[in-house]
Design a protein around this motif. Structure first.
Motif, PDB file in Angstrom:
ATOM      1  N   GLU A  96      15.285 -46.320  23.519  1.00  0.00           N
ATOM      2  CA  GLU A  96      14.366 -45.483  24.837  1.00  0.00           C
ATOM      3  C   GLU A  96      13.383 -44.659  24.193  1.00  0.00           C
ATOM      4  O   GLU A  96      12.054 -45.291  25.608  1.00  0.00           O
ATOM      5  CB  GLU A  96      16.283 -45.111  24.893  1.00  0.00           C
ATOM      6  N   GLN A 100      10.294 -45.896  26.132  1.00  0.00           N
ATOM      7  CA  GLN A 100       9.132 -44.592  26.741  1.00  0.00           C
ATOM      8  C   GLN A 100       7.731 -44.636  26.259  1.00  0.00           C
ATOM      9  O   GLN A 100       6.553 -44.425  27.412  1.00  0.00           O
ATOM     10  CB  GLN A 100       9.491 -44.050  26.517  1.00  0.00           C
ATOM     11  N   MET A 103       5.311 -47.232  27.811  1.00  0.00           N
ATOM     12  CA  MET A 103       5.525 -46.732  29.517  1.00  0.00           C
ATOM     13  C   MET A 103       4.160 -45.830  29.214  1.00  0.00           C
ATOM     14  O   MET A 103       3.179 -46.242  29.795  1.00  0.00           O
ATOM     15  CB  MET A 103       6.334 -46.878  30.148  1.00  0.00           C
ATOM     16  N   ASP A 106       0.641 -47.523  27.905  1.00  0.00           N
ATOM     17  CA  ASP A 106       0.070 -48.361  29.400  1.00  0.00           C
ATOM     18  C   ASP A 106      -0.869 -48.386  30.168  1.00  0.00           C
ATOM     19  O   ASP A 106      -1.403 -47.983  30.717  1.00  0.00           O
ATOM     20  CB  ASP A 106       1.132 -49.465  29.890  1.00  0.00           C
ATOM     21  N   ARG A 181       6.879 -58.252  32.777  1.00  0.00           N
ATOM     22  CA  ARG A 181       7.987 -57.995  33.489  1.00  0.00           C
ATOM     23  C   ARG A 181       7.867 -56.373  34.157  1.00  0.00           C
ATOM     24  O   ARG A 181       7.861 -55.871  34.532  1.00  0.00           O
ATOM     25  CB  ARG A 181       8.892 -58.156  32.677  1.00  0.00           C
ATOM     26  N   LEU A 182       7.275 -55.632  32.352  1.00  0.00           N
ATOM     27  CA  LEU A 182       6.909 -53.880  32.595  1.00  0.00           C
ATOM     28  C   LEU A 182       5.817 -53.640  33.290  1.00  0.00           C
ATOM     29  O   LEU A 182       6.044 -52.724  33.753  1.00  0.00           O
ATOM     30  CB  LEU A 182       6.326 -54.144  31.199  1.00  0.00           C
ATOM     31  N   ASN A 184       5.231 -54.783  36.323  1.00  0.00           N
ATOM     32  CA  ASN A 184       6.035 -54.314  37.567  1.00  0.00           C
ATOM     33  C   ASN A 184       6.721 -52.337  37.721  1.00  0.00           C
ATOM     34  O   ASN A 184       7.214 -52.261  38.888  1.00  0.00           O
ATOM     35  CB  ASN A 184       7.269 -55.230  38.066  1.00  0.00           C
ATOM     36  N   GLU A 185       7.313 -52.521  36.144  1.00  0.00           N
ATOM     37  CA  GLU A 185       7.457 -50.391  37.101  1.00  0.00           C
ATOM     38  C   GLU A 185       6.801 -49.442  35.934  1.00  0.00           C
ATOM     39  O   GLU A 185       6.786 -48.666  35.391  1.00  0.00           O
ATOM     40  CB  GLU A 185       8.995 -51.037  34.666  1.00  0.00           C
ATOM     41  N   ARG A 186       5.133 -50.135  35.722  1.00  0.00           N
ATOM     42  CA  ARG A 186       4.270 -48.881  35.355  1.00  0.00           C
ATOM     43  C   ARG A 186       4.705 -47.624  35.848  1.00  0.00           C
ATOM     44  O   ARG A 186       4.473 -47.197  36.689  1.00  0.00           O
ATOM     45  CB  ARG A 186       2.857 -49.549  34.978  1.00  0.00           C
ATOM     46  N   TRP A 187       3.891 -46.559  35.198  1.00  0.00           N
ATOM     47  CA  TRP A 187       4.137 -45.228  35.366  1.00  0.00           C
ATOM     48  C   TRP A 187       2.851 -45.589  36.494  1.00  0.00           C
ATOM     49  O   TRP A 187       1.604 -45.459  35.552  1.00  0.00           O
ATOM     50  CB  TRP A 187       3.733 -44.178  34.538  1.00  0.00           C
ATOM     51  N   LYS A 189       1.729 -42.355  38.871  1.00  0.00           N
ATOM     52  CA  LYS A 189       1.981 -40.857  38.862  1.00  0.00           C
ATOM     53  C   LYS A 189       0.965 -39.599  38.584  1.00  0.00           C
ATOM     54  O   LYS A 189       0.697 -39.602  37.234  1.00  0.00           O
ATOM     55  CB  LYS A 189       3.357 -40.131  39.011  1.00  0.00           C
TER      56      LYS A 189
END
Length: 294
Positions: A96, A100, A103, A106, A181-182, A184-187, A189
């Motif tokens: 986990e 983290q 992410m 990136d 794949r990641l 599409n989930e990048r941070w 914010k």
């Protein structure tokens, strides 16, 4: 013992997969290998992996090789050797936390580019600054190149063996699918909030009137509290992005409203430095940004 794939590196890093126990790391590992350490290892691994892409090398490492020259088997083996210690350290993390870190890395990579280019464009809106792929985007490009070379009729057996050895360090050919794949989930914010914060923080710190300075810093303390709400990882991100803002200031030094150093010695009064200390404690990079302590 049950094992799971180890997603790797950040900042556009090919997730370094291997198999590790699902059990928690020992107390010694937890105490000595921090998320900040892992961010540094992931960033280094990213820059090593990015060198497999000749187009990327032509922009970031122009002295390495010609733009259309692909890495030969010996160069691939050298990159693998350089990558190995970073992968070994990152494997200490539980899955986990490793994800983290991927992410986070990136986010720091592509947001640093956005802050640098965004600020330079703000100062010189008529100049077109180049946007390039960073982080998971660049790793996905590298993954496609490696796939192509593994299937290329013209690639030698030695080259293909070198690529497979590199992929073994990353967890096998399945690792090639992870960056896309990641992505599409990048941070995504608060990177604009970070840039605004750096600008307003510098403005507040450098105001000549001390009473005005202290009032403005108290307002910026509310933004710092907002970043704190998301925990230490968020503070690591905001702290890491300071370097991109500082680089942009140096690039735009003749056009930017901020002098270098931003806070001259005569304004480093006890009251002002006391007000700045909570910012320096939470985001140490702000100190060199203001005081040019390098």
């Amino acid at each position: 013992m049950k094992t799971i794939p180890l997603l790797l590196l950040s900042l556009g890093l090919l997730p370094c997969a291997a198999t590790i126990p699902t059990q928690a790391p020992t107390r010694q590992v937890q105490a000595t290998y921090t998320t900040a350490d892992a961010l540094q290892n992931a960033t280094e691994a990213y820059h090593i992996l990015s060198r497999v892409n000749p187009l990327c090398c032509s922009m970031k490492y122009p002295s390495l090789r010609d733009e259309d020259e692909l890495p030969v088997d010996e160069q691939i083996r050298q990159l693998t050797q350089k990558l190995r210690p970073h992968c070994a350290r990152l494997r200490q993390l539980p899955p986990e936390q490793l994800l983290q870190v991927c992410m986070l890395t990136d986010a720091v990579l592509w947001q640093s580019d956005w802050i640098y280019t965004g600020y330079c464009t703000e100062v010189l809106p008529d100049i077109e600054f180049e946007w390039i792929d960073w982080g998971f985007e660049e790793l996905a490009n590298c993954a496609r190149l490696i796939k192509d070379r593994l299937n290329a009729p013209g690639a030698t057996d030695e080259e293909k063996a070198a690529w497979r050895k590199l992929l073994q360090e990353l967890g096998g050919e399945a690792a090639l699918e992870i960056p896309g794949r990641l992505l599409n989930e990048r941070w995504a914010k608060d990177y604009k909030t970070a840039l605004t914060f750096y600008q307003e923080f510098c403005t507040a710190a450098a105001v000549k009137d001390e009473a005005t300075c202290l009032k403005m810093l108290s307002e910026q303390a509310e933004v710092l509290a907002y970043f704190r709400q998301s925990g230490d990882v968020e503070l690591l991100r905001v702290n890491a992005l300071v370097a991109a803002f500082e680089e942009a200031l140096d690039t735009m030094k003749d056009k930017s409203p901020f002098p270098r150093p931003i806070l001259s010695e005569k304004y480093c009064t006890p009251a002002r430095m006391q007000a700045l200390e909570p910012f320096f404690t939470a985001l140490p990079a702000l100190k060199s940004l203001l005081l040019d302590t390098k």
